[in-house]
Design a protein around this motif. Structure first.
Motif, PDB file in Angstrom:
ATOM      1  N   THR A 111      -0.989   6.502  34.446  1.00 39.59           N
ATOM      2  CA  THR A 111      -0.863   7.957  34.615  1.00 39.59           C
ATOM      3  C   THR A 111       0.382   8.602  35.218  1.00 39.59           C
ATOM      4  O   THR A 111       0.944   9.260  34.958  1.00 39.59           O
ATOM      5  CB  THR A 111      -2.197   8.093  35.838  1.00 39.59           C
ATOM      6  OG1 THR A 111      -3.314   7.629  35.312  1.00 39.59           O
ATOM      7  CG2 THR A 111      -2.364   9.626  36.315  1.00 39.59           C
TER       8      THR A 111
ATOM      9  N   ASP B 136       3.397   7.141  34.640  1.00 41.44           N
ATOM     10  CA  ASP B 136       4.477   7.284  33.785  1.00 41.44           C
ATOM     11  C   ASP B 136       4.365   8.376  32.964  1.00 41.44           C
ATOM     12  O   ASP B 136       5.136   9.057  32.532  1.00 41.44           O
ATOM     13  CB  ASP B 136       4.143   5.823  32.836  1.00 41.44           C
ATOM     14  CG  ASP B 136       4.887   4.602  33.823  1.00 41.44           C
ATOM     15  OD1 ASP B 136       5.361   4.616  34.736  1.00 41.44           O
ATOM     16  OD2 ASP B 136       4.371   3.474  33.051  1.00 41.44           O
ATOM     17  N   LEU B 137       3.044   8.652  32.525  1.00 41.02           N
ATOM     18  CA  LEU B 137       2.748   9.809  31.493  1.00 41.02           C
ATOM     19  C   LEU B 137       3.232  11.113  32.405  1.00 41.02           C
ATOM     20  O   LEU B 137       3.759  12.039  31.710  1.00 41.02           O
ATOM     21  CB  LEU B 137       1.044   9.768  31.319  1.00 41.02           C
ATOM     22  CG  LEU B 137       0.919  11.175  30.357  1.00 41.02           C
ATOM     23  CD1 LEU B 137       1.418  11.239  29.219  1.00 41.02           C
ATOM     24  CD2 LEU B 137      -0.645  11.331  30.291  1.00 41.02           C
ATOM     25  N   GLN B 138       2.820  11.157  33.658  1.00 39.40           N
ATOM     26  CA  GLN B 138       3.324  12.505  34.347  1.00 39.40           C
ATOM     27  C   GLN B 138       4.692  12.571  34.398  1.00 39.40           C
ATOM     28  O   GLN B 138       5.403  13.640  34.292  1.00 39.40           O
ATOM     29  CB  GLN B 138       2.585  12.264  35.916  1.00 39.40           C
ATOM     30  CG  GLN B 138       3.275  13.482  36.836  1.00 39.40           C
ATOM     31  CD  GLN B 138       4.311  13.134  37.736  1.00 39.40           C
ATOM     32  OE1 GLN B 138       4.229  12.035  38.490  1.00 39.40           O
ATOM     33  NE2 GLN B 138       5.411  13.649  37.734  1.00 39.40           N
ATOM     34  N   ARG B 139       5.378  11.426  34.758  1.00 35.74           N
ATOM     35  CA  ARG B 139       6.754  11.332  34.759  1.00 35.74           C
ATOM     36  C   ARG B 139       7.554  11.722  33.501  1.00 35.74           C
ATOM     37  O   ARG B 139       8.649  12.417  33.459  1.00 35.74           O
ATOM     38  CB  ARG B 139       7.387  10.063  35.245  1.00 35.74           C
ATOM     39  CG  ARG B 139       7.103   9.733  36.832  1.00 35.74           C
ATOM     40  CD  ARG B 139       7.643   8.479  37.165  1.00 35.74           C
ATOM     41  NE  ARG B 139       6.953   8.353  38.603  1.00 35.74           N
ATOM     42  CZ  ARG B 139       6.582   7.341  38.999  1.00 35.74           C
ATOM     43  NH1 ARG B 139       6.313   6.404  38.157  1.00 35.74           N
ATOM     44  NH2 ARG B 139       6.061   7.248  40.389  1.00 35.74           N
ATOM     45  N   ARG B 140       7.164  11.504  32.339  1.00 36.15           N
ATOM     46  CA  ARG B 140       7.373  11.913  31.119  1.00 36.15           C
ATOM     47  C   ARG B 140       7.302  13.521  30.746  1.00 36.15           C
ATOM     48  O   ARG B 140       7.813  13.810  29.695  1.00 36.15           O
ATOM     49  CB  ARG B 140       6.897  10.909  30.022  1.00 36.15           C
ATOM     50  CG  ARG B 140       7.386   9.568  30.313  1.00 36.15           C
ATOM     51  CD  ARG B 140       6.833   8.637  28.894  1.00 36.15           C
ATOM     52  NE  ARG B 140       5.676   8.959  28.453  1.00 36.15           N
ATOM     53  CZ  ARG B 140       4.636   7.928  28.498  1.00 36.15           C
ATOM     54  NH1 ARG B 140       4.992   6.824  28.797  1.00 36.15           N
ATOM     55  NH2 ARG B 140       3.453   8.254  27.955  1.00 36.15           N
ATOM     56  N   THR B 141       6.113  13.856  31.289  1.00 42.56           N
ATOM     57  CA  THR B 141       5.746  15.193  30.644  1.00 42.56           C
ATOM     58  C   THR B 141       5.876  16.539  31.731  1.00 42.56           C
ATOM     59  O   THR B 141       5.771  17.484  31.266  1.00 42.56           O
ATOM     60  CB  THR B 141       4.290  15.260  30.251  1.00 42.56           C
ATOM     61  OG1 THR B 141       3.319  14.662  31.372  1.00 42.56           O
ATOM     62  CG2 THR B 141       4.251  14.047  29.191  1.00 42.56           C
ATOM     63  N   THR B 142       5.954  15.919  32.945  1.00 40.02           N
ATOM     64  CA  THR B 142       5.762  17.125  33.900  1.00 40.02           C
ATOM     65  C   THR B 142       6.573  17.028  35.238  1.00 40.02           C
ATOM     66  O   THR B 142       6.684  15.960  35.585  1.00 40.02           O
ATOM     67  CB  THR B 142       4.226  17.449  34.632  1.00 40.02           C
ATOM     68  OG1 THR B 142       3.382  17.255  33.341  1.00 40.02           O
ATOM     69  CG2 THR B 142       4.035  18.802  35.211  1.00 40.02           C
ATOM     70  N   GLU B 143       6.933  17.823  35.795  1.00 38.76           N
ATOM     71  CA  GLU B 143       8.019  18.021  36.994  1.00 38.76           C
ATOM     72  C   GLU B 143       7.108  17.521  38.258  1.00 38.76           C
ATOM     73  O   GLU B 143       5.921  17.785  38.151  1.00 38.76           O
ATOM     74  CB  GLU B 143       8.550  19.180  37.316  1.00 38.76           C
ATOM     75  CG  GLU B 143       9.542  19.666  36.518  1.00 38.76           C
ATOM     76  CD  GLU B 143      10.681  18.720  36.662  1.00 38.76           C
ATOM     77  OE1 GLU B 143      11.181  18.541  37.657  1.00 38.76           O
ATOM     78  OE2 GLU B 143      11.285  18.448  35.518  1.00 38.76           O
TER      79      GLU B 143
ATOM     80  N   ALA C 243       3.176  18.615  38.763  1.00 43.76           N
ATOM     81  CA  ALA C 243       1.910  17.686  38.609  1.00 43.76           C
ATOM     82  C   ALA C 243       1.097  17.707  39.741  1.00 43.76           C
ATOM     83  O   ALA C 243      -0.231  17.452  39.687  1.00 43.76           O
ATOM     84  CB  ALA C 243       2.506  16.327  38.278  1.00 43.76           C
TER      85      ALA C 243
ATOM     86  N   GLU D 212      -0.857   5.153  22.143  1.00 45.80           N
ATOM     87  CA  GLU D 212       0.434   4.839  22.617  1.00 45.80           C
ATOM     88  C   GLU D 212       0.904   3.404  21.655  1.00 45.80           C
ATOM     89  O   GLU D 212       2.196   3.582  21.314  1.00 45.80           O
ATOM     90  CB  GLU D 212       0.559   4.460  24.092  1.00 45.80           C
ATOM     91  CG  GLU D 212       0.899   5.474  24.970  1.00 45.80           C
ATOM     92  CD  GLU D 212       1.420   5.188  26.373  1.00 45.80           C
ATOM     93  OE1 GLU D 212       1.070   3.862  26.764  1.00 45.80           O
ATOM     94  OE2 GLU D 212       2.304   5.879  26.973  1.00 45.80           O
TER      95      GLU D 212
END
Length: 169
Positions: free
Chosen positions: A91, A93-100, A104, A163
């Motif tokens: 979760t 990792d996904l947040q870091r790739r998609t949202t500030e 988030a 993924e």
């Protein structure tokens, strides 16, 4: 049965988290104060250090934690009640790739507080029946949590499969 009223509970927003570089003991105090009405156990310095060792949170700089690290730790401390550390890592990792981080974290706070208000008895949707025994209320809570956990696990399985498929392309 007295309902636990968490409808007014508020997590500290991203901009309210100190960004002056808190030491581990200060971070423990800050997180315990922020989560006190929710958790029946306190977080410890060793617990938080383990999240850093597991690379879920960046290592502190000169032993001081910044706002982003503290926000991440708050999320981990709450999420570990329903997610494995592996799925928390996914979760994050996904947040870091998609949202500030600020967006988030504040999104998480807003949605979490809305759900607490909904299930704490003010705007009860899940348990509308009058006169439930304490045992029946407990069982309904268990069933609801179990169903949500199964759904959550399925979401992670599907996400992992997607993924894997995109990595093979």
């Amino acid at each position: 049965m007295n309902e636990l009223d968490l409808s007014g509970y508020k997590l500290p927003r991203y901009h309210e988290i100190p960004n002056v570089g808190l030491y581990l003991k200060q971070v423990v105090t800050f997180i315990n104060d922020a989560t006190e009405p929710l958790l029946h156990t306190q977080v410890t310095a060793s617990m938080l250090s383990n999240y850093v060792k597991a690379h879920m949170v960046a290592s502190p700089v000169k032993k001081a934690y910044d706002r982003e690290q503290i926000a991440t730790l708050i999320f981990i401390v709450l999420a570990k009640n329903v997610l494995s550390l592996e799925n928390i890592g996914r979760t994050l990792d996904l947040q870091r790739r998609t949202t500030e981080p600020a967006v988030a974290y504040d999104f998480f706070c807003n949605k979490f507080e809305c759900m607490l208000a909904q299930v704490s008895g003010k705007d009860v949707v899940v348990f509308p029946e009058e006169g439930l025994s304490a045992e029946a209320h407990l069982l309904k809570c268990i069933i609801t949590t179990l169903a949500q956990k199964i759904l959550l696990d399925e979401c992670f399985i599907r996400f992992q499969m997607e993924e894997g498929a995109s990595c093979e392309d």
